[in-house]
Motif scaffolding. Sequence first.
Motif, mmCIF file in Angstrom:
data_model
loop_
_atom_site.group_PDB
_atom_site.id
_atom_site.type_symbol
_atom_site.label_atom_id
_atom_site.label_comp_id
_atom_site.label_asym_id
_atom_site.label_seq_id
_atom_site.Cartn_x
_atom_site.Cartn_y
_atom_site.Cartn_z
ATOM 1 N N GLU A 2 0.967 -1.169 -0.098
ATOM 2 C CA GLU A 2 -0.011 0.000 0.097
ATOM 3 C C GLU A 2 0.842 1.148 -0.024
ATOM 4 O O GLU A 2 1.824 1.316 0.676
ATOM 5 C CB GLU A 2 -0.926 -0.159 1.184
ATOM 6 C CG GLU A 2 -1.813 -1.325 1.322
ATOM 7 C CD GLU A 2 -3.134 -0.663 0.520
ATOM 8 O OE1 GLU A 2 -3.330 0.229 0.336
ATOM 9 O OE2 GLU A 2 -4.012 -1.686 0.741
ATOM 10 N N MET A 55 0.631 4.802 1.191
ATOM 11 C CA MET A 55 0.048 5.673 2.194
ATOM 12 C C MET A 55 0.123 7.064 2.021
ATOM 13 O O MET A 55 1.233 7.501 1.242
ATOM 14 C CB MET A 55 0.281 5.321 3.759
ATOM 15 C CG MET A 55 0.056 3.883 4.036
ATOM 16 S SD MET A 55 -1.501 3.219 3.697
ATOM 17 C CE MET A 55 -2.333 4.290 4.885
ATOM 18 N N ASN A 105 -3.532 12.429 5.273
ATOM 19 C CA ASN A 105 -4.929 12.560 5.511
ATOM 20 C C ASN A 105 -5.893 12.001 4.562
ATOM 21 O O ASN A 105 -6.786 12.657 3.984
ATOM 22 C CB ASN A 105 -4.991 14.166 5.511
ATOM 23 C CG ASN A 105 -4.213 14.682 6.840
ATOM 24 O OD1 ASN A 105 -3.921 14.215 7.715
ATOM 25 N ND2 ASN A 105 -3.587 16.023 6.363
ATOM 26 N N GLY A 141 -7.684 9.560 5.202
ATOM 27 C CA GLY A 141 -8.943 8.842 5.768
ATOM 28 C C GLY A 141 -9.026 7.300 5.700
ATOM 29 O O GLY A 141 -10.046 6.706 6.058
ATOM 30 N N ARG A 142 -7.816 6.642 5.720
ATOM 31 C CA ARG A 142 -7.978 5.142 5.592
ATOM 32 C C ARG A 142 -7.016 4.615 6.877
ATOM 33 O O ARG A 142 -6.023 5.338 7.049
ATOM 34 C CB ARG A 142 -7.187 4.584 4.317
ATOM 35 C CG ARG A 142 -8.260 4.952 3.133
ATOM 36 C CD ARG A 142 -7.715 4.153 1.808
ATOM 37 N NE ARG A 142 -8.717 4.507 0.658
ATOM 38 C CZ ARG A 142 -9.562 3.784 0.490
ATOM 39 N NH1 ARG A 142 -9.851 2.720 1.069
ATOM 40 N NH2 ARG A 142 -10.469 4.044 -0.500
ATOM 41 N N ASP A 143 -7.425 3.495 7.281
ATOM 42 C CA ASP A 143 -6.286 2.793 8.412
ATOM 43 C C ASP A 143 -5.112 2.349 7.491
ATOM 44 O O ASP A 143 -5.043 1.893 6.643
ATOM 45 C CB ASP A 143 -7.016 1.747 8.981
ATOM 46 C CG ASP A 143 -8.377 2.235 9.745
ATOM 47 O OD1 ASP A 143 -8.544 3.335 10.199
ATOM 48 O OD2 ASP A 143 -9.177 1.288 9.906
ATOM 49 N N PRO A 144 -3.799 2.700 8.182
ATOM 50 C CA PRO A 144 -2.711 2.316 7.756
ATOM 51 C C PRO A 144 -2.552 0.689 7.657
ATOM 52 O O PRO A 144 -2.405 0.188 8.706
ATOM 53 C CB PRO A 144 -1.718 3.022 8.841
ATOM 54 C CG PRO A 144 -2.379 2.999 9.961
ATOM 55 C CD PRO A 144 -3.784 3.603 9.606
ATOM 56 N N PHE A 145 -2.362 0.445 6.592
ATOM 57 C CA PHE A 145 -2.581 -1.307 6.357
ATOM 58 C C PHE A 145 -1.218 -1.480 5.406
ATOM 59 O O PHE A 145 -0.961 -0.888 4.408
ATOM 60 C CB PHE A 145 -3.329 -1.714 5.527
ATOM 61 C CG PHE A 145 -3.662 -3.342 6.013
ATOM 62 C CD1 PHE A 145 -3.189 -4.122 4.824
ATOM 63 C CD2 PHE A 145 -4.106 -3.831 6.847
ATOM 64 C CE1 PHE A 145 -3.197 -5.511 4.786
ATOM 65 C CE2 PHE A 145 -4.343 -5.314 7.276
ATOM 66 C CZ PHE A 145 -3.940 -6.097 6.151
#
Length: 758
Positions: free
Chosen positions: A274, A276, A279, A281-285
């Motif tokens: 992923e 990243m 800002n 708006g997603r969970d860090p995965f």
Amino acid sequence: MSGLPKLPGLSFRDPSIQRFHLCQTFDIINGYRHPKMHFTGHGNSELDINSVAYVSKLEPLHYDPSLTYGRTRAKAPPLYLPHYALYDQKCLTFKAFFKQSVFESPAEYFRVRHVNIIYFLEDDSMTVMEPKTANSGFDQGRLVKRGKIPKTDHGEVWHWKDLNVGIDICIYGIVYHTVDCDKYTKEFMRSQGVIVGETEALPPDPYTQDRKFKTQIHCTTTPPADDKFRRFLEYDGKILKFDAMWDDRDSEYGEIRPYEILYFLADDTVAVKEVMQNNEGRDPFPQLLRKTKLPKIWTERPVNYPSIYLERSDAEVNEYYQPKDFRVGETIFVLGRRMFLYDCDKFTRNYYQKVLRYEQQPAIDMKPKEKPKIKPPMPPHDGFGSLEDSMQNTYMMIPKPPRKDVIKQVTNANKFLRYEMKFDAVHPEDTIRRFVMKYNLGDGTVNIYEIIIENSGVIGGKYLRNTMLTKPGGDPLDPDYYSPADFYIGGVITVYEQRFIIIGADLYVYRYMQENPDKFPCEIIENMRNYMFIQGHLKDDLLDEEQEYDEAVKKAERDAIGRDLEKNATEMEKCLEQMHVGGAEFDPSSDDRKRAQILMEYEKSMEHKEKVPPYGIKPLNKDCAYPLVIGDVKSIECTDMGDQSLFTPKHIDTPEEALQKHYDAILQKHKDVCETGDAPPCDIPPPIGIDIRRKVDSAVSAASPLMVQPVELPKGACRIKSVRFAEGPERCVRDRMDLCDMRTDKIPCDCTDYYQKC
């Protein structure tokens, strides 16, 4: 005294000798050193070698030196070398072959065996050697032991004189045929006067050739094993990295999301990471797909495969993704997700270029285009302060002073352009007022000062402080300011609804235009040049132009000297010229070159050494940067021209007098303008026939004619009467109905400026 023994106390010194220095080797003559031919001893005494008195009768030079020193040694005879020492380890080598019969063999009848016959020069012995061949079946090596080989039955042996190339040699019943010899053998035989035969080819052995054809090399191919340990050692840490984009806008709430695809060369596995963003708006995965082998068709599986409780192994997958399937600009499927590859790193590009011989395409720009920012509208100026200061309040909360062009201010510090102006007057009492406008080149501000006239009823002094002068009719938030390109003789400028006419300028204005021609239109420069010429400020420029013309004429006359002269060459010079012999005295062109050199030196001596200032009346061969149309200057200056004898003796009205009479009639009618109630007619004045030309020598300058030239009038005509034409009659026509208006003063029609005297 000379007979006394040389013992202590028996030696006497000559008292006349006072100087004991040694004699010098050189004599200095005219500053140069010359070697001495005669030497003296201490105190200039004669040496024994220079006096014949010291030569004895038994001088050894008169005798043979061998009587004193003995006889010289004779040259030693050359060292004798025996035959065996002279030719030690030197031999003659011949290549030869012989045939050997083979019995009781169906495959062969004879053999051809290749040998080397070696002859030793030290003792005239011979030997036969056969090179060893693998799997030949014969005892090879030395066939004949070294020794003197008998040639005949009478005791004769083989000698090197009997050997040669292309002969048969019989050694112990076997006939050898020689075909070649080495290089040393050829040189030795030729040095002894023996002609060496032609080189022959060695015949091949048929049985050996047949065995080579029958023997075949069996090649086997073994498929390479996938050595995981070798691949780990070779490709560990080497990863192909691709930048990909997942377009999921077809689904609900879908969007374009960036990813990184990693291909591990050590075990052919793929991982998707992923990317990243701040800002978002997603969970860090960390990863979308962990490190695993990626199948090309992930939905392909057997019909009876129990996918409910079993996962697929490598046996159920037909094909996995390989490095050849990853290319920039193409789409791959990661378990049903379409990933578009748009870039890769430098290591990946080098790997594809060197290993796979494939050039990856350049990176594709996938960044979203930024939306154009809407410029916020600027509030209108409230009238307080300058426009630049008011604009700073809209840019930031804490306003800062507007930036200034410091380089422009430093470069143009204390540089001003000064112009003389007058009112575009409606009232006649304003016609005498004069103003001086000063334009600051450093910051572009304008300062206007009114010239004080005593007993005029007008208070002079400062009329306008330093300010940026805007042009009328412009945008208030983006005004257009006056610049030096807008100021010219006869031009009209508006200063806060007040019109001014420029009637004069400083000489520095014209010099500044000459230094910066790219900032001014051509018509402006021409207009200012004409004004300066009428005012008489360009006399020095005319003198410089005349001086340049005189120098050009002199140069043309000097160049013409001796051009048409021809020199008749003599017969001797013609002969030497044909033979290409002779120097400057026989060269026919030497006199011409000498004459040209003298003329060049004379021309340099006559050059104008003083620095000519970069100004003057010069032609303008430039395209106008600003298309501007300026009318003729409508003011006429009366000057004294010529003598009265050039005109006719009888009185004839000149054009100036006819124009004067016309305006006198109009002025007389203006006196009764309110008594009759009718406006006087404003007739168009008769034209003045003035030939506006300038006679300039074509060799000096090719400039265009000036727009203003002094009028040809008799001497003293200026002192009678003169009328200065201000502008055209259209203003009189425009204001003819307002002459008797009660709201304005009753003044005559202001079509002209009338003066009683010059």
